[in-house]
Design a protein around this motif. Structure first.
Motif, PDB file in Angstrom:
ATOM      1  N   ARG A  96      -8.668   4.751  39.578  1.00 50.28           N
ATOM      2  CA  ARG A  96      -8.915   5.440  40.855  1.00 50.28           C
ATOM      3  C   ARG A  96      -8.500   4.575  42.054  1.00 50.28           C
ATOM      4  O   ARG A  96      -9.253   4.333  42.984  1.00 50.28           O
ATOM      5  N   LYS A  97      -7.279   4.090  41.988  1.00 53.06           N
ATOM      6  CA  LYS A  97      -6.625   3.313  43.048  1.00 53.06           C
ATOM      7  C   LYS A  97      -7.198   1.912  43.232  1.00 53.06           C
ATOM      8  O   LYS A  97      -6.804   1.200  44.168  1.00 53.06           O
ATOM      9  N   LYS A  98      -8.093   1.496  42.371  1.00 53.36           N
ATOM     10  CA  LYS A  98      -8.579   0.119  42.376  1.00 53.36           C
ATOM     11  C   LYS A  98      -7.816  -0.667  41.318  1.00 53.36           C
ATOM     12  O   LYS A  98      -7.625  -0.189  40.189  1.00 53.36           O
ATOM     13  N   LEU A  99      -7.380  -1.891  41.656  1.00 53.96           N
ATOM     14  CA  LEU A  99      -6.607  -2.704  40.729  1.00 53.96           C
ATOM     15  C   LEU A  99      -7.526  -3.346  39.698  1.00 53.96           C
ATOM     16  O   LEU A  99      -8.380  -4.161  40.030  1.00 53.96           O
ATOM     17  N   VAL A 100      -7.330  -2.985  38.435  1.00 58.05           N
ATOM     18  CA  VAL A 100      -8.138  -3.525  37.338  1.00 58.05           C
ATOM     19  C   VAL A 100      -7.469  -4.758  36.730  1.00 58.05           C
ATOM     20  O   VAL A 100      -8.139  -5.735  36.385  1.00 58.05           O
ATOM     21  N   ALA A 101      -6.148  -4.723  36.588  1.00 53.23           N
ATOM     22  CA  ALA A 101      -5.447  -5.828  35.935  1.00 53.23           C
ATOM     23  C   ALA A 101      -4.016  -5.925  36.434  1.00 53.23           C
ATOM     24  O   ALA A 101      -3.368  -4.919  36.734  1.00 53.23           O
ATOM     25  N   ALA A 102      -3.535  -7.167  36.511  1.00 54.42           N
ATOM     26  CA  ALA A 102      -2.135  -7.462  36.833  1.00 54.42           C
ATOM     27  C   ALA A 102      -1.649  -8.475  35.808  1.00 54.42           C
ATOM     28  O   ALA A 102      -2.259  -9.531  35.631  1.00 54.42           O
ATOM     29  N   ILE A 103      -0.559  -8.156  35.124  1.00 57.86           N
ATOM     30  CA  ILE A 103      -0.119  -8.950  33.976  1.00 57.86           C
ATOM     31  C   ILE A 103       1.372  -9.258  34.079  1.00 57.86           C
ATOM     32  O   ILE A 103       2.176  -8.386  34.425  1.00 57.86           O
ATOM     33  N   GLU A 104       1.716 -10.500  33.753  1.00 53.48           N
ATOM     34  CA  GLU A 104       3.104 -10.924  33.642  1.00 53.48           C
ATOM     35  C   GLU A 104       3.429 -11.140  32.166  1.00 53.48           C
ATOM     36  O   GLU A 104       2.665 -11.799  31.442  1.00 53.48           O
ATOM     37  N   LEU A 105       4.558 -10.611  31.702  1.00 58.82           N
ATOM     38  CA  LEU A 105       5.026 -10.752  30.329  1.00 58.82           C
ATOM     39  C   LEU A 105       6.358 -11.483  30.352  1.00 58.82           C
ATOM     40  O   LEU A 105       7.350 -10.952  30.857  1.00 58.82           O
ATOM     41  N   LYS A 106       6.397 -12.692  29.801  1.00 56.86           N
ATOM     42  CA  LYS A 106       7.582 -13.535  29.892  1.00 56.86           C
ATOM     43  C   LYS A 106       8.045 -13.969  28.506  1.00 56.86           C
ATOM     44  O   LYS A 106       7.320 -13.875  27.523  1.00 56.86           O
ATOM     45  N   SER A 107       9.261 -14.509  28.452  1.00 56.63           N
ATOM     46  CA  SER A 107       9.789 -15.055  27.201  1.00 56.63           C
ATOM     47  C   SER A 107      10.669 -16.251  27.513  1.00 56.63           C
ATOM     48  O   SER A 107      11.170 -16.401  28.636  1.00 56.63           O
ATOM     49  N   HIS A 108      10.834 -17.102  26.515  1.00 52.47           N
ATOM     50  CA  HIS A 108      11.705 -18.272  26.661  1.00 52.47           C
ATOM     51  C   HIS A 108      12.362 -18.529  25.310  1.00 52.47           C
ATOM     52  O   HIS A 108      11.697 -18.910  24.349  1.00 52.47           O
ATOM     53  N   VAL A 109      13.657 -18.302  25.273  1.00 55.35           N
ATOM     54  CA  VAL A 109      14.447 -18.469  24.052  1.00 55.35           C
ATOM     55  C   VAL A 109      15.523 -19.504  24.312  1.00 55.35           C
ATOM     56  O   VAL A 109      16.124 -19.533  25.399  1.00 55.35           O
ATOM     57  N   GLY A 110      15.770 -20.390  23.324  1.00 49.85           N
ATOM     58  CA  GLY A 110      16.762 -21.446  23.466  1.00 49.85           C
ATOM     59  C   GLY A 110      18.163 -20.894  23.670  1.00 49.85           C
ATOM     60  O   GLY A 110      18.372 -19.692  23.707  1.00 49.85           O
ATOM     61  N   PRO A 111      19.152 -21.787  23.807  1.00 55.34           N
ATOM     62  CA  PRO A 111      19.059 -23.224  23.501  1.00 55.34           C
ATOM     63  C   PRO A 111      18.534 -24.110  24.635  1.00 55.34           C
ATOM     64  O   PRO A 111      18.192 -25.251  24.412  1.00 55.34           O
ATOM     65  N   SER A 112      18.490 -23.614  25.863  1.00 55.43           N
ATOM     66  CA  SER A 112      18.076 -24.457  26.986  1.00 55.43           C
ATOM     67  C   SER A 112      16.578 -24.326  27.201  1.00 55.43           C
ATOM     68  O   SER A 112      16.060 -23.233  27.417  1.00 55.43           O
ATOM     69  N   PHE A 113      15.864 -25.464  27.164  1.00 48.22           N
ATOM     70  CA  PHE A 113      14.424 -25.440  27.387  1.00 48.22           C
ATOM     71  C   PHE A 113      14.006 -26.252  28.605  1.00 48.22           C
ATOM     72  O   PHE A 113      12.976 -25.972  29.215  1.00 48.22           O
ATOM     73  N   GLY A 114      14.756 -27.287  28.969  1.00 49.18           N
ATOM     74  CA  GLY A 114      14.341 -28.221  30.000  1.00 49.18           C
ATOM     75  C   GLY A 114      14.065 -27.601  31.352  1.00 49.18           C
ATOM     76  O   GLY A 114      12.911 -27.411  31.748  1.00 49.18           O
TER      77      GLY A 114
END
Length: 246
Positions: A96-114
Motif C-alpha cells: 500500500r505504497k509503503k516500502l517494505v524491502a529494497a534489494i540488490e542482486l549482483k554477480s561476479h564472474v572471472g577472470p578479473s576479480f581485483g
C-alpha cells in the motif's frame, strides 16, 4: 504459513541454474565474439533474475500476498537518495505504497576479480549509506524502516579461491584480509555490511560454472549465507504484515 527451507533452497538452485544458463546462452549466441571475452554474457540481460522467484515467494508466503513487487522498469525501481537524486534498485517491495524491502542482486564472474571486487564493495557501501541517510531525513515519509538486502553470486573457481597479496606500504591491512581470497573478501565485506547496519542482510554465495545443471552453490558462513537472507527477509515481511493488518 511461512516459506519453508525446502522452498527457499529449491528456488535458489533454480536461480543459480538460470544464472549460468543465461550467461552460457549469451556466449553461445555471440558466434563472432565481436566484443571479445565474456562481454556478451555480461550484456545478455538481467542474469540474476532467477532469484526473483525466491524473493517473491518469501514475500507472498509470509503475510503480504497482495504486495506490489517491482522487478522491471526504471521508474518503478527508483528510490530517492541523499547524496544524489535517485538510485535504481533491482527489487522493490511495497505494501500500500509503503516500502517494505529494497534489494540488490549482483554477480561476479572471472577472470578479473581485483578491481571488480573493489568496485562492487564501493557500490554496496555507497548505496546503503545513501539510502539509510535519505530514510533518516524523511525521504520515505512516516513508516517503519524497510528491509535492505544485498545478494551476490560469485564464481567458485581457482582464481576466486586463490590467496591474494596486497600492497599497503604505509599501514598494515586488517588481519582478515591478509592473503585472503576474493571469496573470503566478499564474506568479510558482507559480514561487516551487516555489523555496521548498512544492510539488514548481506549475502554471498559461490557457484561453479557447472551449476548450469543442478544449480549447485555453497555458503561461506551462516551469518552471510542464503539461508540467513531468506530467514531475515521472511521475518521482516511477517513482522510488517502483523504490524499493518489489512
Amino acid at each position: 504459513m511461512g516459506l519453508d527451507l525446502a522452498d527457499y533452497d529449491r528456488l535458489a538452485r533454480l536461480g543459480v541454474a538460470q544464472f549460468w544458463d543465461g550467461r552460457s546462452s549469451a556466449l553461445e549466441n555471440d558466434e563472432e565474439r565481436s566484443q571479445g571475452g565474456e562481454r556478451a554474457a555480461v550484456l545478455g540481460g538481467r542474469n540474476m533474475d532467477g532469484f526473483l522467484a525466491m524473493v517473491e515467494a518469501l514475500v507472498r508466503k509470509n503475510g503480504l500476498q497482495e504486495a506490489t513487487i517491482c522487478i522491471s522498469g526504471r521508474p518503478n525501481l527508483t528510490l530517492p537518495g541523499y547524496y544524489r537524486p535517485t538510485k535504481l534498485w533491482d527489487v522493490l517491495v511495497f505494501d500500500r505504497k509503503k516500502l517494505v524491502a529494497a534489494i540488490e542482486l549482483k554477480s561476479h564472474v572471472g577472470p578479473s576479480f581485483g578491481n571488480n571486487f573493489n568496485n562492487r564493495a564501493e557500490e554496496a557501501i555507497g548505496t546503503a549509506h545513501d539510502l539509510s541517510t535519505a530514510v533518516r531525513e524523511g525521504a520515505l515519509g512516516n513508516q517503519l524502516p524497510p528491509f535492505t538486502g544485498w545478494l551476490i553470486l560469485v564464481e567458485d573457481c581457482e582464481k576466486s579461491r586463490r590467496p591474494v597479496r596486497d600492497s599497503s606500504p604505509h599501514f598494515p591491512v586488517f588481519p582478515e584480509f591478509e592473503r585472503a581470497s576474493y571469496l573470503i573478501r566478499y564474506e568479510v565485506l558482507c559480514r561487516r555490511l551487516i555489523q555496521e547496519n548498512l544492510y539488514s542482510q548481506a549475502t554471498v554465495i559461490a557457484s561453479p560454472r557447472t551449476a548450469r545443471v543442478g544449480g549447485d552453490y555453497v555458503e561461506l558462513s551462516q551469518t552471510t549465507g542464503l539461508r540467513a537472507f531468506a530467514a531475515r527477509l521472511a521475518g521482516h515481511v511477517a513482522g510488517w504484515a502483523a504490524a499493518h493488518p489489512r
